[in-house]
Design a protein around this motif. Sequence first.
Motif, mmCIF file in Angstrom:
data_model
loop_
_atom_site.group_PDB
_atom_site.id
_atom_site.type_symbol
_atom_site.label_atom_id
_atom_site.label_comp_id
_atom_site.label_asym_id
_atom_site.label_seq_id
_atom_site.Cartn_x
_atom_site.Cartn_y
_atom_site.Cartn_z
ATOM 1 N N LYS A 62 -53.189 32.824 95.007
ATOM 2 C CA LYS A 62 -53.435 32.939 93.575
ATOM 3 C C LYS A 62 -54.064 31.673 92.987
ATOM 4 O O LYS A 62 -54.906 31.747 92.092
ATOM 5 N N GLU A 63 -53.653 30.523 93.499
ATOM 6 C CA GLU A 63 -54.200 29.266 92.986
ATOM 7 C C GLU A 63 -55.712 29.180 93.206
ATOM 8 O O GLU A 63 -56.457 28.710 92.345
ATOM 9 N N GLU B 125 -58.643 29.102 90.344
ATOM 10 C CA GLU B 125 -59.615 28.007 90.305
ATOM 11 C C GLU B 125 -61.031 28.548 90.170
ATOM 12 O O GLU B 125 -61.830 28.044 89.362
ATOM 13 N N GLN C 53 -52.444 30.364 85.086
ATOM 14 C CA GLN C 53 -52.907 30.542 86.463
ATOM 15 C C GLN C 53 -52.703 31.967 86.955
ATOM 16 O O GLN C 53 -53.600 32.553 87.574
ATOM 17 N N ASP D 180 -49.709 25.231 102.608
ATOM 18 C CA ASP D 180 -49.361 25.042 101.211
ATOM 19 C C ASP D 180 -48.565 23.742 101.090
ATOM 20 O O ASP D 180 -48.048 23.216 102.084
ATOM 21 N N ALA E 56 -45.154 24.166 85.503
ATOM 22 C CA ALA E 56 -45.986 25.356 85.701
ATOM 23 C C ALA E 56 -45.316 26.529 85.007
ATOM 24 O O ALA E 56 -44.186 26.424 84.520
ATOM 25 N N GLN F 59 -44.548 28.153 91.295
ATOM 26 C CA GLN F 59 -45.735 27.327 91.101
ATOM 27 C C GLN F 59 -45.359 25.882 90.792
ATOM 28 O O GLN F 59 -46.028 24.947 91.241
ATOM 29 N N ALA G 264 -46.450 22.606 92.849
ATOM 30 C CA ALA G 264 -47.130 21.496 92.175
ATOM 31 C C ALA G 264 -46.374 20.187 92.366
ATOM 32 O O ALA G 264 -46.980 19.121 92.543
#
Length: 227
Positions: A82-83, A87, A113, A157, A206, A211, A215
């Motif tokens: 998803k990130e 973007e 996001q 990740d 987030a 998320q 982060a």
Amino acid sequence: MKLSADLQAFEQRIGHRFNKSELLIRALTHGSASSSARPDNQRLEFLGDRVLGLVMAEALLEQDTQASEGQLAPRFNALVRKEACAEVAREIGLGEVLKLGRSEMMSGGRRKQALLGDAMEAVIAAVYRDAGLSAARAMILRLWGDRVAHVDTDARDAKTALQEWAQARGQQPPSYQELAREGPDHAPVFTVGVRLEDGRTAKAQANSKRQAEQAAAAALMAKLGKR
């Protein structure tokens, strides 16, 4: 159906002019702005996720004909998560043309996001339904650009990378703690902290706890000089 000027400009940014303009409108309609006459983009999101996955799997196989499944899997995940979709959505100004209800607009939905990532997948499906797989593939590869060629060989990740960093040094896995939750129920903001056994810490915010954890892990990896 004639599209508005802003949607025509969006078509130019993604490089696809729709034969069925209603597909684009649906792809850009969040549930908060849907109605019986204007369905939301959830079904298209479901399809777009699969189309994106197929295109990226093929692209990675073509890019590195010798890579094992174990090498390809983290690269694939880095490109389709998803990130990454969010973007790309930001780069093409997708948030500017999202159809949102008043509550989502007031809570900054155009920058969220999750909403951007979902809508990007829906746009992919809309192109697929409008003109087929070749058109969808061309758009995806154009918008993702150098990400495919330059995806990290070890594209894990952030949480996985941090855990492996700690374990390689004989430390316990990092611990995560929710430090705060603010905002209304429909638009929460989570602050999460992460701590290593050696005492080093970082925190991040987030719109979801998951998320925020990612982060925070990325922030700590950056402090360690690994991101």
